[in-house]
Design an enzyme around this catalytic site. Sequence first.
Site, PDB file in Angstrom:
ATOM      1  CB  CYS A   1      41.200 -12.703   3.469  1.00 48.36           C
ATOM      2  SG  CYS A   1      41.252 -12.955   5.242  1.00 48.36           S
TER       3      CYS A   1
ATOM      4  CD  GLU B   1      37.858 -12.333   7.066  1.00 48.02           C
ATOM      5  OE1 GLU B   1      38.151 -11.747   5.997  1.00 48.02           O
ATOM      6  OE2 GLU B   1      38.436 -13.340   7.477  1.00 48.02           O
TER       7      GLU B   1
ATOM      8  CE  LYS C   1      30.211 -26.173   3.568  1.00 51.70           C
ATOM      9  NZ  LYS C   1      31.486 -26.708   3.085  1.00 51.70           N
TER      10      LYS C   1
ATOM     11  CD  GLU D   1      40.951 -12.633  -1.824  1.00 48.67           C
ATOM     12  OE1 GLU D   1      39.853 -13.093  -2.185  1.00 48.67           O
ATOM     13  OE2 GLU D   1      41.225 -12.406  -0.638  1.00 48.67           O
TER      14      GLU D   1
HETATM   15  P1  NDP Z   1      34.219 -19.890  -1.248  1.00 50.47           P
HETATM   16  O1  NDP Z   1      33.818 -18.525  -0.888  1.00 50.47           O
HETATM   17  O2  NDP Z   1      33.533 -20.569  -2.353  1.00 50.47           O
HETATM   18  O3  NDP Z   1      34.102 -20.875   0.028  1.00 50.47           O
HETATM   19  C1  NDP Z   1      34.055 -20.457   1.365  1.00 50.47           C
HETATM   20  C2  NDP Z   1      33.080 -21.325   2.141  1.00 50.47           C
HETATM   21  O4  NDP Z   1      31.766 -21.161   1.617  1.00 50.47           O
HETATM   22  C3  NDP Z   1      33.376 -22.814   2.050  1.00 50.47           C
HETATM   23  O5  NDP Z   1      33.071 -23.449   3.263  1.00 50.47           O
HETATM   24  C4  NDP Z   1      32.401 -23.261   0.979  1.00 50.47           C
HETATM   25  O6  NDP Z   1      32.121 -24.638   1.005  1.00 50.47           O
HETATM   26  C5  NDP Z   1      31.197 -22.437   1.354  1.00 50.47           C
HETATM   27  N1  NDP Z   1      30.163 -22.366   0.328  1.00 50.47           N
HETATM   28  C6  NDP Z   1      30.249 -22.688  -0.987  1.00 50.47           C
HETATM   29  N2  NDP Z   1      29.031 -22.547  -1.584  1.00 50.47           N
HETATM   30  C7  NDP Z   1      28.189 -22.101  -0.630  1.00 50.47           C
HETATM   31  C8  NDP Z   1      26.797 -21.752  -0.624  1.00 50.47           C
HETATM   32  N3  NDP Z   1      26.044 -21.840  -1.714  1.00 50.47           N
HETATM   33  N4  NDP Z   1      26.251 -21.334   0.518  1.00 50.47           N
HETATM   34  C9  NDP Z   1      26.995 -21.218   1.639  1.00 50.47           C
HETATM   35  N5  NDP Z   1      28.295 -21.551   1.709  1.00 50.47           N
HETATM   36  C10 NDP Z   1      28.897 -21.977   0.586  1.00 50.47           C
HETATM   37  O7  NDP Z   1      35.773 -19.838  -1.493  1.00 50.47           O
HETATM   38  P2  NDP Z   1      36.646 -20.843  -2.352  1.00 50.47           P
HETATM   39  O8  NDP Z   1      37.075 -21.901  -1.445  1.00 50.47           O
HETATM   40  O9  NDP Z   1      35.987 -21.266  -3.614  1.00 50.47           O
HETATM   41  O10 NDP Z   1      37.857 -19.892  -2.750  1.00 50.47           O
HETATM   42  C11 NDP Z   1      37.757 -19.052  -3.903  1.00 50.47           C
HETATM   43  C12 NDP Z   1      38.516 -17.782  -3.700  1.00 50.47           C
HETATM   44  O11 NDP Z   1      37.954 -17.056  -2.622  1.00 50.47           O
HETATM   45  C13 NDP Z   1      39.961 -17.967  -3.300  1.00 50.47           C
HETATM   46  O12 NDP Z   1      40.780 -18.218  -4.377  1.00 50.47           O
HETATM   47  C14 NDP Z   1      40.232 -16.654  -2.639  1.00 50.47           C
HETATM   48  O13 NDP Z   1      40.491 -15.690  -3.609  1.00 50.47           O
HETATM   49  C15 NDP Z   1      38.921 -16.339  -1.935  1.00 50.47           C
HETATM   50  N6  NDP Z   1      38.913 -16.777  -0.522  1.00 50.47           N
HETATM   51  C16 NDP Z   1      38.948 -15.848   0.455  1.00 50.47           C
HETATM   52  C17 NDP Z   1      39.017 -16.243   1.774  1.00 50.47           C
HETATM   53  C18 NDP Z   1      39.102 -15.279   2.883  1.00 50.47           C
HETATM   54  O14 NDP Z   1      39.737 -15.582   3.883  1.00 50.47           O
HETATM   55  N7  NDP Z   1      38.458 -14.147   2.811  1.00 50.47           N
HETATM   56  C19 NDP Z   1      39.070 -17.624   2.158  1.00 50.47           C
HETATM   57  C20 NDP Z   1      38.974 -18.537   1.055  1.00 50.47           C
HETATM   58  C21 NDP Z   1      38.896 -18.105  -0.208  1.00 50.47           C
HETATM   59  P3  NDP Z   1      32.900 -25.651   0.016  1.00 50.47           P
HETATM   60  O15 NDP Z   1      34.325 -25.543   0.339  1.00 50.47           O
HETATM   61  O16 NDP Z   1      32.357 -26.951   0.364  1.00 50.47           O
HETATM   62  O17 NDP Z   1      32.572 -25.198  -1.367  1.00 50.47           O
END
Ligand code: NDP
Length: 505
Positions: free
Chosen positions: A292, A258, A184, A393
């Site tokens: 990250c 992660e 996903k 972040e």
């Molecule tokens: P999220 O944590 O919301 O998204 C990461 C993944 O989780 C996406 O595939 C998302 O799907 C999915 N997801 C969302 N809701 C659920 C749920 N209820 N159950 C399971 N999976 C779910 O990150 P964001 O994209 O909103 O980013 C927000 C902030 O997070 C960024 O600004 C950054 O600060 C941080 N971030 C950190 C990352 C890292 O590498 N550690 C990577 C990305 C973001 P969908 O996209 O469809 O919502």
Amino acid sequence: MNSSEIPRYPLVINGETCEPSSGVYTDVVNPATGLVVGLAASGNEADVDQAVAAAKTAFSDPQWRRMKPKQRSKILLDCANAILTHAEELAGLEITSSGATINRVSNMDIPFIADVFMTLAEEVKEYPFVTSLPVRPLPEMGHSQVWKEGVGVCGLITAWNFPLLLLTMKVAPALAAGNTVVVKPAEITPTATMRYVEILQSVLPKGVINLVLGKGSVVGEALTLHPDVDKISFTGSTAMGKHVQHNCTETLKRCTLELGGKGPAIVLLDANLDIVASGALWGVFMNAGQACESGTRLLVHEDIYEETLSVLKQKTSRLVVGNPVEPATGIGPMSTETHFHKVMSYIESAREQGARIVCGGNAASVEGCEGGFFVEPTIIADVTNDMKVACEEIFGPVLSVIKYSRLEEAITIANDTHYGLSAGIWTRDQVLAQELARELRAGSVWINDWHMMRADAPFGGYKQSGYGREFGRYSLEAYLETKAVCASFETQSDQKAMHRIVHTQ
Ligand code: NDP
């Protein structure tokens, strides 16, 4: 492109591409231009059920589950080769959906992806999937083995910042361990992932890899709660990681998280400032800061503080913010317009809290990309560790430079965060660097450089940056269960000492 020419990205379930049961497709927007570049299927719970059922059936096939390591190694090499064969196409899709620069995808992501598969192809040939424990003669003769077996159906949930690389960090070890998967990806960056899954399934048995595109709140939620999913591996925000872990407790799924980071780098008085500046900018501006494990907090000794800022500013002025498809571009756009505004509001908060903007701080304009979401590479000085830009972040091209006077103070500041993914040290004194590395509470410590990731070195977080490790042997172990198989050689019932616990007469 008129609407009938926009490519569609459906689901992949049980070896077939298929329509989402909702019938709904959503726009995929190029963050460099604001234009729609694809239509992605919007999956739902029914699609997740089908994908999990396909993965469960594929896992029950002993030919996949119990495949000999040598054959599995060959499959992992086939995966690497399939990706390399389609490198150009995948790179194109990654760039137009996530804003990755062609320079990065071609020279870092794709070779690294192949390396992750190839490293595991070697690892599975050596890994002790079966070990024998030493024979213990008492209370009776027997033999015990320890087997390592795939966990089962794995739900792999990834973020938008490095769609293919993050996915490979999960898919490769999951397959190496004999699991089956349901992928996903983030809703906004599904295009390259869809093609990647299609490409990999051409070298994998039916149902081993499945893909459900769609919203996290629907598809991700269904996967993390599904009773037939045995493990979740998640990359994303710390807040969502907590929610995912909570969902996993419902069926006690294995879980690897992660999550976010706020990487501190300590610059010692003796450091070579030229290499510090170029390395610190590589550490924070790679992928426009949307990583990250970026080095987002630079802790600089007060005696070299202004000089460091001046070298940083001078080197930043030479960075190219531009169209990601241009090879000369070093910094691309923010992933979405919403994210662009979030990054800008962090910069504003620094101004409000009394920090000094040394350079950048504004939206960047890029010729030919007028609809894009670009931010100038920004350096903020006079930051204290309690300011918003130092605690949270930002996930944008923003470096916070913090002054320290004593080394103990620098260590305290570095560790004063609920994250613990990456940390770094800049010094010519390698012995002192090793001492300092012991004090830094982070899963990776990099000395005199940044992003020093290897396909065979563990990567993962301390504290609220998550748990579990990715890459190489460490990732393989995260996708294995441990089984003790014990055989007794005693054939005389009266010689079975332990039976006398029950058979007392
Ligand atoms: P999220 O944590 O919301 O998204 C990461 C993944 O989780 C996406 O595939 C998302 O799907 C999915 N997801 C969302 N809701 C659920 C749920 N209820 N159950 C399971 N999976 C779910 O990150 P964001 O994209 O909103 O980013 C927000 C902030 O997070 C960024 O600004 C950054 O600060 C941080 N971030 C950190 C990352 C890292 O590498 N550690 C990577 C990305 C973001 P969908 O996209 O469809 O919502």
